[in-house]
Design a protein around this motif. Structure first.
Motif, PDB file in Angstrom:
ATOM      1  N   LYS A 169      -6.874  19.342  10.617  1.00 17.60           N
ATOM      2  CA  LYS A 169      -5.983  19.925   9.597  1.00 17.60           C
ATOM      3  C   LYS A 169      -5.126  18.847   8.943  1.00 17.60           C
ATOM      4  CE  LYS A 169      -2.599  23.630   8.997  1.00 17.60           C
ATOM      5  NZ  LYS A 169      -1.218  23.248   8.849  1.00 17.60           N
ATOM      6  N   GLU A 170      -4.583  17.942   9.733  1.00 18.47           N
ATOM      7  CA  GLU A 170      -3.765  16.852   9.173  1.00 18.47           C
ATOM      8  C   GLU A 170      -4.580  15.975   8.239  1.00 18.47           C
ATOM      9  OE1 GLU A 170      -0.516  15.609  12.514  1.00 18.47           O
ATOM     10  OE2 GLU A 170      -2.630  15.486  13.136  1.00 18.47           O
ATOM     11  N   ILE A 171      -5.819  15.696   8.614  1.00 17.73           N
ATOM     12  CA  ILE A 171      -6.697  14.886   7.770  1.00 17.73           C
ATOM     13  C   ILE A 171      -6.949  15.602   6.450  1.00 17.73           C
ATOM     14  CG2 ILE A 171      -9.028  13.935   7.503  1.00 17.73           C
ATOM     15  CD1 ILE A 171      -9.004  13.512  10.601  1.00 17.73           C
ATOM     16  N   ALA A 172      -7.305  16.881   6.505  1.00 22.66           N
ATOM     17  CA  ALA A 172      -7.612  17.649   5.292  1.00 22.66           C
ATOM     18  C   ALA A 172      -6.417  17.666   4.337  1.00 22.66           C
ATOM     19  CB  ALA A 172      -8.024  19.071   5.662  1.00 22.66           C
ATOM     20  N   GLU A 173      -5.228  17.866   4.878  1.00 31.52           N
ATOM     21  CA  GLU A 173      -4.023  17.898   4.037  1.00 31.52           C
ATOM     22  C   GLU A 173      -3.767  16.549   3.376  1.00 31.52           C
ATOM     23  OE1 GLU A 173      -1.053  19.270   6.796  1.00 31.52           O
ATOM     24  OE2 GLU A 173      -1.692  21.372   6.610  1.00 31.52           O
ATOM     25  N   LYS A 174      -3.908  15.490   4.130  1.00 33.10           N
ATOM     26  CA  LYS A 174      -3.634  14.147   3.606  1.00 33.10           C
ATOM     27  C   LYS A 174      -4.687  13.723   2.589  1.00 33.10           C
ATOM     28  CE  LYS A 174      -0.627  10.930   4.389  1.00 33.10           C
ATOM     29  NZ  LYS A 174       0.714  11.000   3.866  1.00 33.10           N
ATOM     30  N   VAL A 175      -5.943  14.058   2.828  1.00 33.12           N
ATOM     31  CA  VAL A 175      -7.009  13.709   1.881  1.00 33.12           C
ATOM     32  C   VAL A 175      -6.803  14.457   0.566  1.00 33.12           C
ATOM     33  CG1 VAL A 175      -9.501  13.832   1.435  1.00 33.12           C
ATOM     34  CG2 VAL A 175      -8.665  13.010   3.647  1.00 33.12           C
ATOM     35  N   ALA A 176      -6.406  15.727   0.627  1.00 30.52           N
ATOM     36  CA  ALA A 176      -6.132  16.497  -0.594  1.00 30.52           C
ATOM     37  C   ALA A 176      -4.972  15.865  -1.373  1.00 30.52           C
ATOM     38  CB  ALA A 176      -5.815  17.952  -0.232  1.00 30.52           C
ATOM     39  N   GLU A 177      -3.944  15.459  -0.665  1.00 29.51           N
ATOM     40  CA  GLU A 177      -2.787  14.812  -1.290  1.00 29.51           C
ATOM     41  C   GLU A 177      -3.207  13.493  -1.952  1.00 29.51           C
ATOM     42  OE1 GLU A 177       0.941  12.370   0.541  1.00 29.51           O
ATOM     43  OE2 GLU A 177       0.676  14.401   1.337  1.00 29.51           O
ATOM     44  N   ILE A 196      -4.074  -8.822   3.124  1.00 23.59           N
ATOM     45  CA  ILE A 196      -4.638  -7.763   2.287  1.00 23.59           C
ATOM     46  C   ILE A 196      -3.895  -6.471   2.602  1.00 23.59           C
ATOM     47  CG2 ILE A 196      -6.499  -7.203   3.917  1.00 23.59           C
ATOM     48  CD1 ILE A 196      -8.252  -6.710   1.338  1.00 23.59           C
ATOM     49  N   THR A 197      -3.564  -5.744   1.545  1.00 21.61           N
ATOM     50  CA  THR A 197      -2.818  -4.499   1.689  1.00 21.61           C
ATOM     51  C   THR A 197      -3.560  -3.411   0.924  1.00 21.61           C
ATOM     52  OG1 THR A 197      -0.759  -5.749   1.757  1.00 21.61           O
ATOM     53  CG2 THR A 197      -0.578  -3.391   1.320  1.00 21.61           C
ATOM     54  N   PRO A 198      -3.790  -2.260   1.547  1.00 19.45           N
ATOM     55  CA  PRO A 198      -4.465  -1.175   0.825  1.00 19.45           C
ATOM     56  C   PRO A 198      -3.535  -0.557  -0.214  1.00 19.45           C
ATOM     57  CG  PRO A 198      -3.780  -0.430   2.983  1.00 19.45           C
ATOM     58  CD  PRO A 198      -3.456  -1.893   2.918  1.00 19.45           C
ATOM     59  N   ASP A 199      -4.131  -0.041  -1.277  1.00 24.52           N
ATOM     60  CA  ASP A 199      -3.357   0.625  -2.330  1.00 24.52           C
ATOM     61  C   ASP A 199      -3.083   2.078  -1.973  1.00 24.52           C
ATOM     62  OD1 ASP A 199      -3.444  -1.534  -4.566  1.00 24.52           O
ATOM     63  OD2 ASP A 199      -5.498  -1.417  -3.785  1.00 24.52           O
ATOM     64  N   TYR A 200      -3.977   2.675  -1.219  1.00 27.26           N
ATOM     65  CA  TYR A 200      -3.844   4.067  -0.786  1.00 27.26           C
ATOM     66  C   TYR A 200      -4.173   4.145   0.701  1.00 27.26           C
ATOM     67  CZ  TYR A 200      -4.371   4.833  -5.816  1.00 27.26           C
ATOM     68  OH  TYR A 200      -4.230   4.787  -7.186  1.00 27.26           O
ATOM     69  N   VAL A 201      -3.302   4.793   1.462  1.00 31.47           N
ATOM     70  CA  VAL A 201      -3.488   4.929   2.907  1.00 31.47           C
ATOM     71  C   VAL A 201      -3.207   6.372   3.297  1.00 31.47           C
ATOM     72  CG1 VAL A 201      -2.667   4.219   5.188  1.00 31.47           C
ATOM     73  CG2 VAL A 201      -2.709   2.560   3.319  1.00 31.47           C
ATOM     74  N   CYS A 202      -4.094   6.954   4.077  1.00 32.13           N
ATOM     75  CA  CYS A 202      -3.816   8.281   4.618  1.00 32.13           C
ATOM     76  C   CYS A 202      -2.910   8.180   5.843  1.00 32.13           C
ATOM     77  CB  CYS A 202      -5.119   9.007   4.969  1.00 32.13           C
ATOM     78  SG  CYS A 202      -6.016   9.618   3.535  1.00 32.13           S
ATOM     79  N   PHE A 203      -3.282   7.332   6.807  1.00 31.28           N
ATOM     80  CA  PHE A 203      -2.522   7.239   8.059  1.00 31.28           C
ATOM     81  C   PHE A 203      -2.477   5.801   8.565  1.00 31.28           C
ATOM     82  CE2 PHE A 203      -4.718  11.343   7.998  1.00 31.28           C
ATOM     83  CZ  PHE A 203      -3.676  12.229   8.180  1.00 31.28           C
ATOM     84  N   ARG A 246      -9.159  -1.612  -6.401  1.00 27.02           N
ATOM     85  CA  ARG A 246      -8.149  -1.143  -5.457  1.00 27.02           C
ATOM     86  C   ARG A 246      -8.845  -0.650  -4.201  1.00 27.02           C
ATOM     87  NH1 ARG A 246      -3.914   2.484  -9.001  1.00 27.02           N
ATOM     88  NH2 ARG A 246      -2.672   0.750  -9.792  1.00 27.02           N
ATOM     89  N   ILE A 247      -8.029  -0.435  -3.158  1.00 29.98           N
ATOM     90  CA  ILE A 247      -8.565  -0.008  -1.859  1.00 29.98           C
ATOM     91  C   ILE A 247      -7.891   1.281  -1.413  1.00 29.98           C
ATOM     92  CG2 ILE A 247      -8.742  -0.605   0.590  1.00 29.98           C
ATOM     93  CD1 ILE A 247      -8.662  -3.595  -0.338  1.00 29.98           C
ATOM     94  N   ALA A 248      -8.713   2.246  -1.004  1.00 34.29           N
ATOM     95  CA  ALA A 248      -8.223   3.468  -0.358  1.00 34.29           C
ATOM     96  C   ALA A 248      -8.798   3.480   1.050  1.00 34.29           C
ATOM     97  CB  ALA A 248      -8.679   4.713  -1.114  1.00 34.29           C
ATOM     98  N   THR A 249      -7.931   3.626   2.033  1.00 32.78           N
ATOM     99  CA  THR A 249      -8.409   3.663   3.414  1.00 32.78           C
ATOM    100  C   THR A 249      -7.865   4.882   4.128  1.00 32.78           C
ATOM    101  OG1 THR A 249      -8.673   2.381   5.447  1.00 32.78           O
ATOM    102  CG2 THR A 249      -6.551   2.190   4.344  1.00 32.78           C
ATOM    103  N   LEU A 250      -8.692   5.451   4.961  1.00 33.08           N
ATOM    104  CA  LEU A 250      -8.263   6.578   5.778  1.00 33.08           C
ATOM    105  C   LEU A 250      -7.212   6.109   6.779  1.00 33.08           C
ATOM    106  CD1 LEU A 250      -8.645   9.548   6.771  1.00 33.08           C
ATOM    107  CD2 LEU A 250     -10.353   8.632   8.356  1.00 33.08           C
ATOM    108  N   LEU A 251      -7.530   5.021   7.482  1.00 35.71           N
ATOM    109  CA  LEU A 251      -6.641   4.516   8.525  1.00 35.71           C
ATOM    110  C   LEU A 251      -6.278   3.064   8.263  1.00 35.71           C
ATOM    111  CD1 LEU A 251      -8.517   5.863  11.689  1.00 35.71           C
ATOM    112  CD2 LEU A 251      -6.689   6.983  10.388  1.00 35.71           C
ATOM    113  N   ASP A 252      -5.057   2.721   8.603  1.00 35.49           N
ATOM    114  CA  ASP A 252      -4.584   1.351   8.494  1.00 35.49           C
ATOM    115  C   ASP A 252      -4.011   0.928   9.836  1.00 35.49           C
ATOM    116  OD1 ASP A 252      -3.834  -1.107   7.460  1.00 35.49           O
ATOM    117  OD2 ASP A 252      -1.997  -0.357   6.537  1.00 35.49           O
ATOM    118  N   LYS A 253      -4.442  -0.235  10.313  1.00 35.73           N
ATOM    119  CA  LYS A 253      -3.909  -0.842  11.540  1.00 35.73           C
ATOM    120  C   LYS A 253      -3.257  -2.168  11.155  1.00 35.73           C
ATOM    121  CE  LYS A 253      -7.060   0.568  15.257  1.00 35.73           C
ATOM    122  NZ  LYS A 253      -8.006   0.030  16.246  1.00 35.73           N
TER     123      LYS A 253
END
Length: 180
Positions: A13-21, A138-145, A123-130
């Protein structure tokens, strides 16, 4: 398979909400642009499928397979292109869609290669960032978590080509991947 998971870090559920956002944000940022989403196979395919459906503007997609891990847990630092793009990049605003930004070696190399192909932007969109694992600047432009330095699987992320089909992000028990 569930028994191999120490804990669920991010729920379905958290993934779905963040991806929609994120899809709404990308749609707004790329309005009037020539968006080409590039999925970095195999890990990002689940994220890519959900993200592209969450984007409300015209976009093209292509796929690239690069590897710096093989069957190892840690990057080798040597990046190889296994499958290249089918679409020339000139005139496109490229969005690299990745499952996880870890050391940054692979994405840094990939971004450099793509910039040489003369897109309008990359640009970069990543689901997860560590971020604590980063070895290059390198820094992603879009990060979910952002996630802690744990061995995570699910929602496309794997260990030895398994666990990708889990609908959540989970921490793999150490005894599963140690001594391999």
């Amino acid at each position: 398979m569930i028994g191999d998971i120490a804990q669920i870090l991010i729920s379905e559920k958290e993934i779905a909400e963040k991806v929609a956002e994120l899809g709404r944000k990308i749609s707004s940022d790329y309005q009037g642009k020539n968006l080409l989403m590039i999925s970095v196979l195999k890990g990002s395919v689940v994220f890519m499928a959900d993200l592209m459906r969450a984007i409300s503007i015209k976009a093209r997609v292509d796929f690239m397979n690069v590897s710096s891990y093989g069957s190892a847990q840690k990057t080798s630092g040597v990046v190889k292109i296994v499958k290249d793009l089918d679409i020339p990049l000139e005139g496109y605003d490229v969005l690299i869609v990745e499952d996880i930004l870890d050391s940054g070696l692979t994405l840094s190399y990939l971004k450099g290669i793509l910039l040489e192909r003369n897109p309008r932007s990359v640009r970069i969109a990543t689901l997860l960032d560590k971020p604590e694992r980063r070895r290059v600047d390198i820094t992603p432009d879009y990060v979910c978590f952002s996630v802690p330095d744990e061995f995570v699987v699910g929602y496309g992320l794997d260990f030895d080509e398994t666990y990708r089909n889990l609908p959540f992000i989970g921490v793999l028990k150490p005894e599963i991947y140690e001594n391999t």
